[in-house]
Design an enzyme around this catalytic site. Structure first.
Site, PDB file in Angstrom:
ATOM      1  N   LYS A   5      69.002   6.916 -37.122  1.00 27.96           N
ATOM      2  CA  LYS A   5      68.664   7.259 -36.031  1.00 27.96           C
ATOM      3  C   LYS A   5      69.545   6.745 -34.844  1.00 27.96           C
ATOM      4  O   LYS A   5      70.400   6.035 -35.348  1.00 27.96           O
ATOM      5  CB  LYS A   5      67.119   6.832 -35.363  1.00 27.96           C
ATOM      6  CG  LYS A   5      66.987   5.327 -36.096  1.00 27.96           C
ATOM      7  CD  LYS A   5      65.686   4.873 -35.402  1.00 27.96           C
ATOM      8  CE  LYS A   5      64.630   5.530 -36.459  1.00 27.96           C
ATOM      9  NZ  LYS A   5      63.550   6.036 -36.006  1.00 27.96           N
ATOM     10  N   LYS A  43      60.353  14.730 -39.915  1.00 27.64           N
ATOM     11  CA  LYS A  43      61.250  15.102 -40.677  1.00 27.64           C
ATOM     12  C   LYS A  43      61.303  14.731 -42.304  1.00 27.64           C
ATOM     13  O   LYS A  43      61.291  15.015 -43.268  1.00 27.64           O
ATOM     14  CB  LYS A  43      62.629  15.226 -40.307  1.00 27.64           C
ATOM     15  CG  LYS A  43      62.900  16.225 -39.029  1.00 27.64           C
ATOM     16  CD  LYS A  43      64.115  15.984 -38.333  1.00 27.64           C
ATOM     17  CE  LYS A  43      64.313  16.440 -37.074  1.00 27.64           C
ATOM     18  NZ  LYS A  43      65.441  16.118 -35.967  1.00 27.64           N
TER      19      LYS A  43
END
Ligand code: F58
Length: 828
Positions: free
Chosen positions: A562, A674
């Site tokens: 991220k 995800k």
């Protein structure tokens, strides 16, 4: 919403017949020859990629023409998703998947002697976004098309997208992203769709022919927006919607007067200045400095979009009065919030409407999605800058505010404080326009992106607004598309699931649930474990290719990917890594399983602390990976240049998903979804959508740790002293001391001092308070991993119960509760 058209097509991702395969081969050769002017022997890898891309494009255009014809004929109510960012990811594989032609095209390429994966890999990432917000917009376009909802995404065609990240000596280096350099076969330039956008100048009042007071805006500068269209295909339906991105051009390429007088540079100056507007995506993923160019970008996007919508509307409608019936506009955060003022301006000034009508249409058109609780991310524009760039819009904002505050005063007589808090204009310090307030006042619906986030919005950030208009507040938990993030990226899992429960899960929300009973089937679990193992092998190979580091596919792959931000706490993960390292060093018999800890992500170029954390990860990796004593037990890798394309290699191979933000900081998260849909278990805090993911998959299949929002508040109210944790927790002290004493920096005590000082001095994201709970939770993770049957069961159940987090569900909610739109199927 399912229609006959959905069911008419076969669902399975199957190989087409001989004619199909031959068709793809012929199309490829034709395009190589006709479009690229090449013959096979001399074609480059890029030529071959383009030849296949053009073959796909032909089929897209066919569907797109039919879709736009249908929408035109039916004057279909259309969703317009306004977003400064769309992080689409590569198109080729995704379009083939949605066409139902992935395997057929692959076979055709094989018969031509070409490696399909090489062709896919050739595509440049269209990186027109920073992270979650931009990627969410892309998932939503995918679902809108799949659900057959007429829609247009409006954005900016940045010439330079998000920078490419290189790592040199452990530090992030930013490289300009020239994504268009080899051409972009997916876009269709529409030079005939050119829209003039004004900037600066002044306004003049006048009286019109009916004797009414009016205002005329005389901009100092006009920039032309040129449309570039990208087709967004739905999955196994005929619907092809549009993403329309605008690039900025000068209205005249040369100022001939300057040119004739010999001042060549002055002549090109305006051209350069105009084109600057769509030159580059701002790479900050949170705080935005009040940069004039950024404000100009926002206005450029919004003005092009709304003028274009009006142009389309007036092709069939007699006047602008039905605008809100024709369109539902969604503001993806406040970056397009100027749309509130711009639409009002267009209706008032260009269409001669009275204020009440213009304002009513505007409000009924707009919906606003908030994506952040971080105070530094709430956009504000200094009033003088705003007035210089958009003088007419500032007048309109004042008028909106004036009327709005009158309403507030009427409802709350004497409550001056409330008026001050609600005002669109912040009068404290440097006066500024609060964009979230403008968005709230100008929209009929306001939503957060996860249940907890929406609750905190109502309770804190937008509290006064929610007291004023409780009915406007909604929550729509984010979702992600299973087409790209399962079917395309994880063929192994796709096949296993499809063989087990049939193909309906690719768009049936609750279909995945059919997997639940399989979690108790030992044979299925075994197949699942083998599938996960193959995915780890593939990830290990990719990691070695990219970093040279060899990892063990039998180990637990513990992954945090991220953007880098202190609130996301990558350094908390690192404190655990160091602790694990220390334990392994002290006690070679320590029973923890072998782990591979994977990091990836970009830091904003100006965010020094985040960049230093990236450096620290590399420094720790250097020591840990070279230590013979622990080499087969612990590996740390940083995979450079995290983007959509690279993420697709990562999700399938992950076992453990790190979602460890400080409670109350992550609005939702979408990576968490995800990972879970690829069979990873989550270790996470009570934050964002983690809360709902845990509810959905079951507490026993989720590793929860750390303080809740309420506990965070309590600790802060008591006066948080991170140093106390450092003193009282010996392992924590050892981990921090190792960083401070230069154990990872060759004895250099200064390199990581800013991180250490920050943690011990203020620790604004409370890593130290959550450290012990995190480390204990990681021990539990290790224990469960050592029980493969239990782990696999949880992994299967994560996938079986993740249906709620598919973007189709989220889009259905937006359609039902906010946009009030219906599907419009496109006939064959
Ligand atoms: C993200 N915001 C949230 N902003 O942080 C994340 O929790 C959420 O899941 C996601 O939105 C989708 O709702 C985010 O990515 C940006 O990148 C902005 C880009 C423009 C400048 C300000 C930040």
């Amino acid at each position: 919403m399912a229609s006959g058209h959905l069911q008419n097509r076969t669902d399975a991702q199957e190989l087409g017949g001989r004619t199909d395969i031959e068709g793809w081969k012929r199309a490829f050769e034709r395009n190589l020859f006709n479009v690229l002017g090449r013959f096979p022997a001399t074609a480059t890898a890029n030529d071959r990629y383009l030849a296949l891309a053009y073959s796909v494009r032909e089929r897209l255009l066919d569907r797109w023409v039919k879709s736009s014809e249908t929408y035109y004929r039916e004057q279909a109510r259309t969703v317009c998703y306004l977003s400064a960012e769309f992080l689409l990811g590569p198109h080729l594989g995704n379009n083939l998947l949605n066409l139902g032609a992935l395997d057929t095209a692959k076979q055709a390429m094989a018969e031509l002697g070409l490696k399909f994966e090489r062709l896919l890999d050739q595509e440049e990432e269209p990186g027109l976004g920073n992270g979650g917000l931009g990627r969410l917009a892309a998932c939503y376009l995918d679902s809108l098309a799949t659900l057959q909802i007429p829609s247009i995404g409006y954005g900016i065609r940045y010439e330079f997208g998000i920078f490419d990240q290189q790592i040199r000596d452990g530090w992030q280096v930013e490289i300009a992203d020239k994504w268009l350099r080899l051409g972009n076969p997916w876009e269709i330039p529409r030079p005939e769709i050119a829209i003039n956008v004004g900037f600066g100048g002044h306004t003049e009042p006048y009286t019109d022919e009916h004797g009414r007071y009016r205002v005329r805006w005389i901009p100092a500068r006009i920039v032309k927006g040129i449309a570039h269209d990208t087709v967004i295909l739905g999955y196994r339906v005929n619907t092809a919607n549009l993403l329309r991105l605008w690039s900025a051009e000068a209205i005249n390429s040369f100022d001939f007067e300057s040119f004739n007088t010999g001042d060549y540079y002055a002549a090109v100056e305006e051209k350069v200045a105009s084109e600057t507007i769509s030159k580059v995506l701002y790479p900050n993923d949170t705080a935005l400095q009040g940069k004039q160019l950024r404000l100009e970008q926002q206005h450029f996007l919004v003005s092009c979009a709304l003028q274009d919508m009006m142009r389309i509307h007036l092709q069939r409608a007699p006047d602008a009065s039905g605008f809100h019936e024709r369109y539902a506009v969604q503001l993806n955060d406040t970056h397009p919030a100027l749309a509130v003022a711009e639409l009002t301006r267009i209706l008032l000034d260009d269409h001669g409407m009275d204020w009440a009508s213009a304002w009513q249409i505007t409000r009924q058109t707009m919906g606003y999605t908030n994506h952040t609780l971080l105070p530094e991310a709430l956009e504000k524009w200094p009033l003088d800058l705003f007035g210089r760039v958009l003088p007419r819009h500032l007048e309109i904002v004042h008028e909106i505010n004036h009327r709005f505050l009158d309403e507030v005063r009427l409802r709350n007589p004497g409550d001056h404080d409330r008026v001050r808090r609600l005002s669109i204009i912040d009068e404290s310090g440097e006066r500024s326009v609060r964009m979230a307030h403008l968005a709230c006042v100008g929209s009929h619906a306001i939503n957060g992106v996860a249940a907890l986030h929406s609750e905190l919005l109502r309770r804190d950030v937008l509290r006064d607004f929610s007291e004023l208009w409780p009915e406007k507040f909604l929550s729509v938990t984010n979702g992600v598309t299973p087409r790209r993030f399962i079917m395309l990226t994880n063929p192994g899992l796709t096949k296993l699931v499809t063989d087990a429960i049939g193909p309906g899960w690719t768009r049936g929300l609750e279909e995945l649930r059919k997997l639940e009973p399989m979690a108790d089937d030992p044979a299925f679990r075994d197949a699942w474990r083998r599938m996960k193992r193959r995915s780890r092998e593939a990830l290990a190979a990719e990691i070695q290719r990219q970093t040279g580091v060899v990892t063990d596919p039998a180990s637990l792959f513990d992954v945090q990917v991220k953007r880098f931000h202190e609130y996301k706490r990558q350094h908390l993960n690192l404190l655990h890594v160091i602790t694990l390292y220390h334990r392994l060093k002290c006690d070679p018999g320590y029973g923890a399983p072998a782990r591979t800890v994977v990091f990836a992500g970009k830091a904003a170029p100006g965010y020094m602390m985040a960049k230093r954390v990236i450096k620290l990860i590399h420094a720790v990796a250097d020591v840990v990976n070279q230590d013979r004593a622990t080499a087969d037990r612990l590996r740390v890798v940083f995979v450079p240049d995290y983007n959509v394309k690279h993420s697709q290699h990562i999700f399938p191979g992950a076992d453990l998903s790190e979602q460890i933000s400080m409670a109350g900081k992550e609005a939702s998260g979408t990576g968490n979804m995800k990972f879970a849909m690829n069979g990873a278990l989550t270790i996470g805090t009570c934050d964002g959508a983690n809360v709902e993911i845990r509810e959905a998959v079951g507490a026993e299949n989720f590793f929860l740790f750390g303080m809740t929002v309420a506990e965070v508040r309590r600790r802060l109210a008591q006066g948080y002293r991170p140093y106390d944790h450092y003193q009282s927790d010996q392992e924590l002290r050892a981990a921090i001391d190792a960083i401070a004493d230069g154990a990872f920096s060759g004895g250099d005590h200064d390199l990581f001092r800013p991180i250490v000082d920050n943690l011990l001095g203020s620790d604004p994201y409370m890593l130290l308070a959550d450290y012990r709970s995190y480390v204990e939770c990681q021990e539990e993770v290790g224990g469960v991993w050592l029980d493969p049957e239990r782990w696999t069961r949880s992994s299967i159940l994560n996938v079986a119960r993740i249906g709620r987090f598919l973007s189709d569900r989220a889009i259905r909610e937006y359609c039902r509760d906010i946009w009030h739109v219906q599907p419009v199927p496109i006939p064959d």
